[in-house]
Design a protein around this motif. Structure first.
Motif, PDB file in Angstrom:
ATOM      1  N   GLU A 130       0.792  -1.246   0.045  1.00 23.07           N
ATOM      2  CA  GLU A 130      -0.190   0.004   0.030  1.00 23.07           C
ATOM      3  C   GLU A 130       0.693   1.376   0.020  1.00 23.07           C
ATOM      4  N   ARG A 131       1.961   1.195   0.832  1.00 24.18           N
ATOM      5  CA  ARG A 131       2.939   2.285   0.899  1.00 24.18           C
ATOM      6  C   ARG A 131       3.590   2.520  -0.353  1.00 24.18           C
ATOM      7  N   VAL A 132       4.030   1.405  -1.308  1.00 27.23           N
ATOM      8  CA  VAL A 132       4.571   1.570  -2.348  1.00 27.23           C
ATOM      9  C   VAL A 132       3.558   2.310  -3.413  1.00 27.23           C
ATOM     10  N   GLU A 133       2.294   1.600  -3.533  1.00 24.03           N
ATOM     11  CA  GLU A 133       1.511   2.434  -4.354  1.00 24.03           C
ATOM     12  C   GLU A 133       1.317   3.748  -4.187  1.00 24.03           C
ATOM     13  N   GLN A 134       1.024   4.249  -2.886  1.00 24.57           N
ATOM     14  CA  GLN A 134       0.830   5.406  -2.613  1.00 24.57           C
ATOM     15  C   GLN A 134       2.096   6.457  -3.114  1.00 24.57           C
ATOM     16  N   LEU A 135       3.354   6.011  -3.208  1.00 27.79           N
ATOM     17  CA  LEU A 135       4.487   6.364  -3.541  1.00 27.79           C
ATOM     18  C   LEU A 135       4.420   6.615  -5.137  1.00 27.79           C
ATOM     19  N   GLN A 177       1.598   6.911  -6.913  1.00 26.53           N
ATOM     20  CA  GLN A 177       0.627   7.692  -7.557  1.00 26.53           C
ATOM     21  C   GLN A 177       1.254   9.066  -7.084  1.00 26.53           C
ATOM     22  N   GLN A 178       1.757   9.311  -6.024  1.00 31.53           N
ATOM     23  CA  GLN A 178       2.584  10.646  -5.716  1.00 31.53           C
ATOM     24  C   GLN A 178       3.463  11.132  -6.945  1.00 31.53           C
TER      25      GLN A 178
END
Length: 130
Positions: free
Chosen positions: A108-113, A115-116
């Motif tokens: 989830e953290r990697v996906e947020q990065l 997207q950012q």
């Protein structure tokens, strides 16, 4: 003890220094007598544990009575040649435990990065096109 050596004992040690040394790249056939002879030159030794299992061969733990003796041994024996092998000495970190990672949270953290990063690159493209 010499006066110069006494002065080094009052110096503050880095936090990673302790009296337990992890010795790597040892010859597989080294004996405990050879280990005591080699490491005993730097101070009183409490214990030496030589690895004998398949995964631990060539490694040992050397526990000194005094932290300053361990520091001196580490400084002098780092890269020392024993039977054609160069020793690697590290201070054993007793409080070092690998962190367990929660895979779903990490994904989830990697996906947020991602997207950012995409937003940032789109914003830069928009600025260049204006």
């Amino acid at each position: 003890m010499s006066l110069a050596l006494g002065n080094t004992r009052t110096a503050q040690l880095p936090p990673n220094v302790n009296r337990i040394l992890l010795v790597k790249n040892l010859p597989f056939k080294i004996t405990s007598e050879e280990m005591f002879s080699l490491f005993g030159k730097y101070g009183a030794i409490r214990q030496i544990r030589i690895g004998n299992a398949q995964k631990t061969r060539g490694t040992a733990f050397v526990v000194y009575e005094d932290i300053y003796d361990a520091k001196e041994a580490c400084e002098h024996l780092q890269g020392f040649n024993v039977s054609g092998r160069y020793l690697v000495l590290l201070y054993y970190q007793t409080n070092h435990k690998p962190r367990k990672t929660n895979l779903s949270m990490e994904e989830e953290r990697v996906e947020q990065l991602r997207q950012q990063y995409k937003r940032m690159s789109h914003e830069e493209d928009d600025e260049l096109n204006e």
